[in-house]
Structure formats: structure tokens, C-alpha cells
Design a protein around this motif. Structure first.
Motif, mmCIF file in Angstrom:
data_model
loop_
_atom_site.group_PDB
_atom_site.id
_atom_site.type_symbol
_atom_site.label_atom_id
_atom_site.label_comp_id
_atom_site.label_asym_id
_atom_site.label_seq_id
_atom_site.Cartn_x
_atom_site.Cartn_y
_atom_site.Cartn_z
ATOM 1 N N LEU A 38 0.832 -1.191 0.000
ATOM 2 C CA LEU A 38 0.000 0.000 0.000
ATOM 3 C C LEU A 38 0.875 1.253 0.000
ATOM 4 O O LEU A 38 2.003 1.222 0.507
ATOM 5 C CB LEU A 38 -0.891 0.032 1.244
ATOM 6 N N SER A 39 0.357 2.343 -0.544
ATOM 7 C CA SER A 39 1.087 3.606 -0.490
ATOM 8 C C SER A 39 1.144 4.084 0.958
ATOM 9 O O SER A 39 0.419 3.588 1.824
ATOM 10 C CB SER A 39 0.405 4.648 -1.366
ATOM 11 N N ARG A 40 1.975 5.053 1.235
ATOM 12 C CA ARG A 40 2.176 5.530 2.612
ATOM 13 C C ARG A 40 0.874 6.043 3.227
ATOM 14 O O ARG A 40 0.566 5.757 4.384
ATOM 15 C CB ARG A 40 3.238 6.619 2.636
ATOM 16 N N THR A 41 0.079 6.780 2.450
ATOM 17 C CA THR A 41 -1.174 7.321 2.992
ATOM 18 C C THR A 41 -2.172 6.211 3.310
ATOM 19 O O THR A 41 -2.828 6.250 4.353
ATOM 20 C CB THR A 41 -1.803 8.322 2.010
ATOM 21 N N LEU A 42 -2.280 5.217 2.416
ATOM 22 C CA LEU A 42 -3.195 4.094 2.662
ATOM 23 C C LEU A 42 -2.696 3.233 3.821
ATOM 24 O O LEU A 42 -3.491 2.711 4.607
ATOM 25 C CB LEU A 42 -3.356 3.247 1.407
ATOM 26 N N HIS A 43 -1.391 3.095 3.948
ATOM 27 C CA HIS A 43 -0.793 2.321 5.041
ATOM 28 C C HIS A 43 -1.156 2.949 6.389
ATOM 29 O O HIS A 43 -1.517 2.261 7.336
ATOM 30 C CB HIS A 43 0.719 2.246 4.861
ATOM 31 N N GLU A 44 -1.073 4.278 6.465
ATOM 32 C CA GLU A 44 -1.421 4.967 7.706
ATOM 33 C C GLU A 44 -2.921 4.912 7.968
ATOM 34 O O GLU A 44 -3.353 4.783 9.116
ATOM 35 C CB GLU A 44 -0.944 6.423 7.642
ATOM 36 N N LYS A 45 -3.727 5.002 6.920
ATOM 37 C CA LYS A 45 -5.183 5.020 7.068
ATOM 38 C C LYS A 45 -5.732 3.671 7.539
ATOM 39 O O LYS A 45 -6.563 3.606 8.442
ATOM 40 C CB LYS A 45 -5.830 5.400 5.741
#
Length: 129
Positions: A38-45
Motif C-alpha cells: 500500500l502507499s504511505r497514505t493508505l498504510h497509515e489510514k
């Protein structure tokens, strides 16, 4: 070495056994090989590092001659662990266009296709949505 698939097999240093495991695995396990980061934003979300790819996901190609290209997943082949992306094609010598196959390890999910009811159920079950 046994010729049939064993669910009790853990790991091996030998590449031939690793290849054999992946080739002889049943489809419900081969589907798990189609995970992409996952991209960084999706990983955090979502609090997850990777998810199985689905048709309609928007991905970024990380390696190869199509590097830094964004495209949607057009089709998935669980049996051969191959993924095709929309509008990413290679032209043959006679001028015809052919789809390029990608490995899931080369792709990074940028946007999830959340109209898929099964994926929504999985994300709700894990408490990430």
C-alpha cells in the motif's frame, strides 16, 4: 521430495522448493501471492502494509521500463500470478499492441476500489474502515 502440495510446509532455503511450493499451491493460496504494497497514505489510514489486488485498484509501477506509471488493474490471473494494467501495452514488430504482464511485487496500490463488497467486508472485519 513429494509431488503433492503440503499445507504443513513452512520454508526452505532451497529456491527449487520455494518455486515448487508456489507452482503447486492451490488457487485459494495462490490468491494470497497477489498482494501488493500500500502507499504511505493508505498504510497509515488502514494500518496494513499490503492488501490483495483487485480489479479496479489504481496502482503505481515501481520497477521496470514502465516505472512511475499509474494505471488501473485490468485483470488478474491467480493461476499464473500475472496482472495486466489498463493502457499499458507494448507494440510488437508487426504493429499490434499486446498487454504487459506485471508481478504484484512491482506494484504499489495508490487507490483502493471500494465498490467490491468482499473487500469492504474484510476491511470492516479487521476494524480498519
Amino acid at each position: 521430495m513429494k509431488s503433492q502440495f503440503s499445507t504443513h510446509w513452512r520454508s526452505s532455503k532451497q529456491p527449487r522448493k520455494q518455486r515448487k511450493y508456489r507452482i503447486n499451491a492451490p488457487l485459494h493460496i495462490k490468491h494470497k501471492f497477489l498482494n501488493a504494497q500500500l502507499s504511505r497514505t493508505l498504510h497509515e489510514k488502514y494500518g496494513k502494509r499490503n492488501l490483495p489486488l483487485r480489479k479496479g485498484d489504481e496502482v503505481l509501477v515501481m520497477r521496470g521500463s514502465f516505472r512511475k506509471k499509474k494505471a488501473k488493474v485490468a485483470s488478474l490471473n491467480s493461476k499464473r500470478s500475472r496482472i495486466t494494467l489498463e493502457n499499458i501495452q507494448r507494440s510488437k514488430k508487426d504493429g499490434t499492441k499486446v498487454a504487459v504482464y506485471f508481478s504484484p511485487s512491482v506494484l504499489q496500490i495508490q487507490n483502493l476500489f471500494l465498490e467490491d463488497k468482499e473487500r469492504l467486508a474484510i476491511l470492516k472485519r479487521t476494524g480498519n474502515i
